[in-house]
Design a protein around this motif. Structure first.
Motif, PDB file in Angstrom:
ATOM      1  N   UNK A 232       0.856  -1.184   0.000  1.00 52.10           N
ATOM      2  CA  UNK A 232       0.000   0.000   0.000  1.00 52.10           C
ATOM      3  C   UNK A 232       0.891   1.231   0.000  1.00 52.10           C
ATOM      4  N   UNK A 233       0.646   2.149   0.915  1.00 54.47           N
ATOM      5  CA  UNK A 233       1.481   3.346   1.012  1.00 54.47           C
ATOM      6  C   UNK A 233       2.580   3.207   2.053  1.00 54.47           C
ATOM      7  N   UNK A 234       2.727   2.037   2.640  1.00 56.21           N
ATOM      8  CA  UNK A 234       3.798   1.800   3.606  1.00 56.21           C
ATOM      9  C   UNK A 234       5.018   1.219   2.906  1.00 56.21           C
ATOM     10  N   UNK A 235       6.183   1.507   3.473  1.00 59.49           N
ATOM     11  CA  UNK A 235       7.423   0.880   3.027  1.00 59.49           C
ATOM     12  C   UNK A 235       7.694  -0.275   3.990  1.00 59.49           C
ATOM     13  N   UNK A 236       8.061  -1.431   3.444  1.00 66.38           N
ATOM     14  CA  UNK A 236       8.342  -2.594   4.283  1.00 66.38           C
ATOM     15  C   UNK A 236       9.791  -3.025   4.101  1.00 66.38           C
ATOM     16  N   UNK A 237      10.380  -3.416   5.224  1.00 63.47           N
ATOM     17  CA  UNK A 237      11.795  -3.780   5.292  1.00 63.47           C
ATOM     18  C   UNK A 237      11.901  -5.046   6.124  1.00 63.47           C
ATOM     19  N   UNK A 238      12.719  -5.972   5.700  1.00 58.61           N
ATOM     20  CA  UNK A 238      12.947  -7.201   6.456  1.00 58.61           C
ATOM     21  C   UNK A 238      14.215  -7.054   7.297  1.00 58.61           C
ATOM     22  N   UNK A 239      14.166  -7.593   8.503  1.00 63.07           N
ATOM     23  CA  UNK A 239      15.343  -7.586   9.369  1.00 63.07           C
ATOM     24  C   UNK A 239      15.251  -8.761  10.326  1.00 63.07           C
ATOM     25  N   UNK A 240      16.199  -8.826  11.226  1.00 63.49           N
ATOM     26  CA  UNK A 240      16.191  -9.887  12.234  1.00 63.49           C
ATOM     27  C   UNK A 240      15.973  -9.266  13.606  1.00 63.49           C
TER      28      UNK A 240
END
Length: 135
Positions: free
Chosen positions: A41-49
């Motif tokens: 959507x309008x959010x930015x998503x980032x993967x991490x630990x």
């Protein structure tokens, strides 16, 4: 107030460009990390630990800034400022998706082989201000 992402910004964020995520350390100093990114959507998503410094910072203070520039034209860039929420990456879906976007088909398998104690999380950055040079 949430700010919507324009089509030009979304194209830049959905391409395999690396971002630099800035968070606030406990002493108030900045902390930055190079990250793979996507949009939802309008959010930015980032993967991490779980447990990493950026995650601990965001759990304490959700303010964040993300700068992404176009690898093909470094004069094109966007900065997204906002607040972040950290949640568990169920099934490590985002980790796999981003690995395959950035490194190719099958690259996400390494995340599926991690031991259960290596908890993957999603950073969801909700834009409050979007700046930059994108068209």
């Amino acid at each position: 107030m949430t700010v919507p992402l324009s089509d030009a910004v979304r194209r830049l964020l959905d391409a395999p460009n690396v971002g630099v995520l800035a968070t606030v350390n406990p002493d108030g100093s900045p902390q930055t990390s190079a990250v793979w990114i996507g949009t939802d959507g309008d959010d930015v998503v980032i993967s991490s630990q779980a447990g990493r410094r950026k995650i601990r910072n965001l759990e304490r203070d959700p303010r964040a800034s993300l700068c992404v520039f176009d690898l093909a034209d470094t004069e094109r860039y966007v900065e997204v400022r906002g607040t972040a929420e950290v949640t568990v990456d169920e099934g490590r879906r985002l980790a796999v998706l981003l690995a395959e976007r950035y490194e190719g088909e099958g690259a996400g398998e390494e995340y599926l082989r991690l031991p259960p104690e290596a908890v993957r999380v999603v950073i969801r950055l909700t834009p409050q201000r979007v700046l930059g040079n994108v068209t």
